[in-house]
Design a protein around this motif. Structure first.
Motif, short mmCIF file in Angstrom:
data_model
loop_
_atom_site.label_atom_id
_atom_site.label_comp_id
_atom_site.label_asym_id
_atom_site.label_seq_id
_atom_site.Cartn_x
_atom_site.Cartn_y
_atom_site.Cartn_z
N MET A 1 0.84 -1.21 0.00
CA MET A 1 0.00 0.00 0.00
C MET A 1 0.87 1.25 0.00
O MET A 1 1.79 1.37 0.80
N TYR A 2 0.59 2.14 -0.94
CA TYR A 2 1.34 3.39 -1.03
C TYR A 2 0.37 4.56 -0.87
O TYR A 2 -0.68 4.59 -1.51
N THR A 3 0.72 5.46 0.03
CA THR A 3 -0.12 6.64 0.23
C THR A 3 0.75 7.88 0.08
O THR A 3 1.84 7.94 0.62
N CYS A 4 0.26 8.85 -0.70
CA CYS A 4 1.04 10.07 -0.92
C CYS A 4 1.10 10.88 0.36
O CYS A 4 0.08 11.19 0.97
N GLY A 5 2.31 11.21 0.77
CA GLY A 5 2.51 11.90 2.03
C GLY A 5 2.55 13.41 1.89
O GLY A 5 2.28 13.95 0.82
N GLU B 1 8.65 11.34 -8.11
CA GLU B 1 9.17 10.76 -6.87
C GLU B 1 8.34 9.57 -6.39
O GLU B 1 8.88 8.57 -5.95
N CYS B 2 7.02 9.69 -6.48
CA CYS B 2 6.18 8.60 -5.97
C CYS B 2 6.40 7.32 -6.78
O CYS B 2 6.49 6.24 -6.22
N SER B 3 6.47 7.47 -8.11
CA SER B 3 6.71 6.29 -8.95
C SER B 3 8.04 5.64 -8.59
O SER B 3 8.12 4.43 -8.38
N PRO C 1 -3.45 16.18 -11.56
CA PRO C 1 -2.66 15.33 -12.47
C PRO C 1 -1.80 14.28 -11.76
O PRO C 1 -1.32 13.36 -12.40
N HIS C 2 -1.64 14.42 -10.43
CA HIS C 2 -0.60 13.64 -9.76
C HIS C 2 -0.70 12.13 -10.01
O HIS C 2 0.26 11.50 -10.47
N HIS C 3 -1.83 11.54 -9.70
CA HIS C 3 -1.93 10.08 -9.83
C HIS C 3 -1.96 9.64 -11.30
O HIS C 3 -1.44 8.58 -11.65
N GLU C 4 -2.58 10.45 -12.14
CA GLU C 4 -2.59 10.14 -13.56
C GLU C 4 -1.14 10.08 -14.08
O GLU C 4 -0.77 9.18 -14.83
N ASP C 5 -0.33 11.02 -13.63
CA ASP C 5 1.06 11.09 -14.07
C ASP C 5 1.89 9.96 -13.46
O ASP C 5 2.79 9.41 -14.10
N GLU C 6 1.58 9.62 -12.22
CA GLU C 6 2.27 8.48 -11.58
C GLU C 6 2.04 7.21 -12.41
O GLU C 6 2.96 6.43 -12.64
N ILE C 7 0.79 7.00 -12.82
CA ILE C 7 0.46 5.81 -13.61
C ILE C 7 1.23 5.82 -14.93
O ILE C 7 1.85 4.82 -15.31
ZN LIG Z 1 2.19 10.64 -4.90
#
Ligand SMILES: [Zn+2]
Length: 500
Positions: free
Chosen positions: A26-30, A216-218, A246-252
């Motif tokens: 599980m990953y949660t954006c901090g 960074e998240c990816s 855009p954050h999660h869309e870009d992470e994907i």
């Molecule tokens: Zn993130």
């Protein structure tokens, strides 16, 4: 019906099964540690705490990662204004975040990677994307992701492909932008003098610079998944609704283009906003409220948790003085009943049917509610029904048995909404190590840690007794004894551990 969640990816409720049986990644954006995180940020972190605790209560072993963003536009600006390197500027806010987390009884993640500690991993990711032809270097020397080369772009946020084509003529180098303007986004920003001034620039084969926020998240999620041997796809990725685009869309886009996998996370969970007295929290409205402000006002963590969980995580929540007062009263009532219940516990075997029914209802209804996309409001309503019915039984002079009390304790443990310090809190609540899941069999050497360890085991023993697992309870007693601890059951249902 089993555990199920609303998956933003499919916009529907789906049964949840982790890829590796028994384990959940599980990953949660901090937080971006440029300031104190506000209570709206913490609403998201509390929803994620509930998610984590419920998965663990269901017997799943969770590997939870939360990043700390310690390099971004705001950090560089603020650090520059103070003449500090970003590391020095962000450090106090990282510490403050952990203090606030502990105040709100949020279970610590297993890893808190900081962006600036994973620069090498991010560079490798950018190199990979350049090699695959989905990234390119602009004439400004920054590296961008070409969204047209990634056909699945827009899937999570349900972007219309046609409007995407129309809008995708340009590119954007800021971290935040709106959905109507989907554009090539920045992976690596070419270094500017103001970045150099605050030690926010690193060498890379494609030029000196710094990572974009999404990257960074990816990079960190993939690095830590690999370290744990958990593959390249997360079971769960969670965050606030504002992160969908855009954050999660870009992470994907970055992650899937790099790994070739069809998913970055199989399930995406998003928590709704928190408003303060009807308005969105913002600097402009001057209504930014932090957990430390509330703590200074004498607001208790139990009341805050109760307030947050009384609204479903996918509904907007309004923080008002009245709502806080009501939550404080609710938490107090639960604590009062908890104390009364424990004091009345019989030490003998055999249970009146009424209590067995009561306990079955508490356990069953709470479990069913939380299984249903974390329906905490329903779980809490069950607890208040249990208070009413339990008080009636106690008024009749009927004492509950250990097992019934244990069911109550277990139901409460996931929500953790009792007042701090008072009421019927025992070793099973807020006892440091006790909140971290099963302790290890070997005691730590440091005295304070050793006491936490003993308390955690004492709590586990209470739970074992509650489910009539006397063999396990005895094993724990022996384990404690071997480590030099005695354990004693008090009349009021609490447990004491002592060094012998
Ligand atoms: Zn993130």
């Amino acid at each position: 019906m089993g555990l199920r969640f609303y998956n933003t990816l499919s916009r529907s409720i789906e049964p949840f099964t982790p890829a590796v049986p028994g384990r959940v990644s599980m990953y949660t954006c901090g937080p971006t540690i440029w300031n104190y995180a506000h209570i709206g940020n913490f609403r998201t972190f509390l929803f994620e705490d509930l998610l984590r605790r419920w998965l663990e209560a269901r017997g799943l072993r969770v590997f939870h990662v939360m990043n700390l963003t310690d390099v971004d536009d705001r950090i560089i600006k603020e650090a520059g204004a103070r003449g500090l390197p970003i590391r020095e500027f962000t450090e106090p806010f990282a510490r403050a975040f952990f203090e606030d987390r502990d105040f709100l009884r949020i279970r610590p993640a297993h890893a808190y990677p900081r962006a600036t500690d994973f620069i090498a991993e991010m560079i490798r990711l950018v190199e990979g994307l350049l090699a695959k032809g989905v990234a390119y270097q602009g004439d400004d020397r920054s590296v961008y992701f070409a969204i047209q080369r990634f056909p699945a772009y827009g899937q999570l946020s349900q972007l219309d492909r046609r409007s995407l084509k129309a809008g995708a003529s340009g590119r954007v180098s800021t971290d935040e932008y709106d959905k109507e303007n989907a554009q090539d986004f920045v992976l690596w920003k070419a270094a500017r003098p103001e970045d150099e001034a605050v030690a926010a620039a690193w060498d890379a084969p494609f030029g000196r610079g710094r990572p974009g926020w999404h990257l960074e998240c990816s990079a960190m999620a993939l690095a830590l998944l690999a370290r744990e041997g958990l593959g390249e796809v997360l079971d769960i990725h969670a965050g606030g609704v504002d992160l969908i685009f855009p954050h999660h869309e870009d992470e994907i886009a970055q992650s899937c283009a790099f790994t070739g996998a069809s998913h970055f996370a199989r399930v995406w969970l998003h928590g709704e906003f928190l408003n303060v007295r009807g308005t969105k929290m913002s600097k402009r409205f001057g209504n930014i409220t932090t957990p430390r402000d509330l703590k200074a006002d004498g607001v208790d963590a139990g009341a805050l948790r109760l307030l947050m969980f009384q609204t479903h995580y996918r509904q907007k929540l309004d923080l008002t003085d009245e709502a806080l007062a009501a939550a404080r009263e609710g938490s107090r009532r639960l604590g009062e009943f908890d104390g009364r219940l424990r004091r009345a516990t019989r030490r003998t075997a055999g249970t009146p049917n009424a209590w067995a029914e009561w306990a079955g209802r508490v356990a069953g209804d709470v479990s069913e509610a939380l299984d249903d996309d974390l329906n905490a409001p329903r779980a809490i309503a069950t607890l208040f029904d249990a208070v009413r019915d339990g008080n009636r039984l106690l008024d009749q002079g009927l004492p509950p048995g250990d097992g019934e009390v244990a069911e109550w304790v277990r139901a409460l443990e996931v929500l953790d909404v009792l007042p701090s310090g008072g009421g019927g809190t025992t070793v099973s609540h807020g006892a440091g190590a006790a909140a971290e899941g099963a302790p290890s069999d070997t005691p730590p050497t440091e005295p304070e840690a050793s006491e936490n360890w003993a308390r955690a085991w004492a709590a586990a023993r209470l739970t074992a007794k509650g489910r009539r697992d006397f063999k396990e309870a005895d094993r724990i007693r022996d384990l404690l004894k071997a480590a030099g601890w005695s354990v004693r059951d008090n009349k009021d249902g609490t447990v004491e551990v002592r060094r012998v």
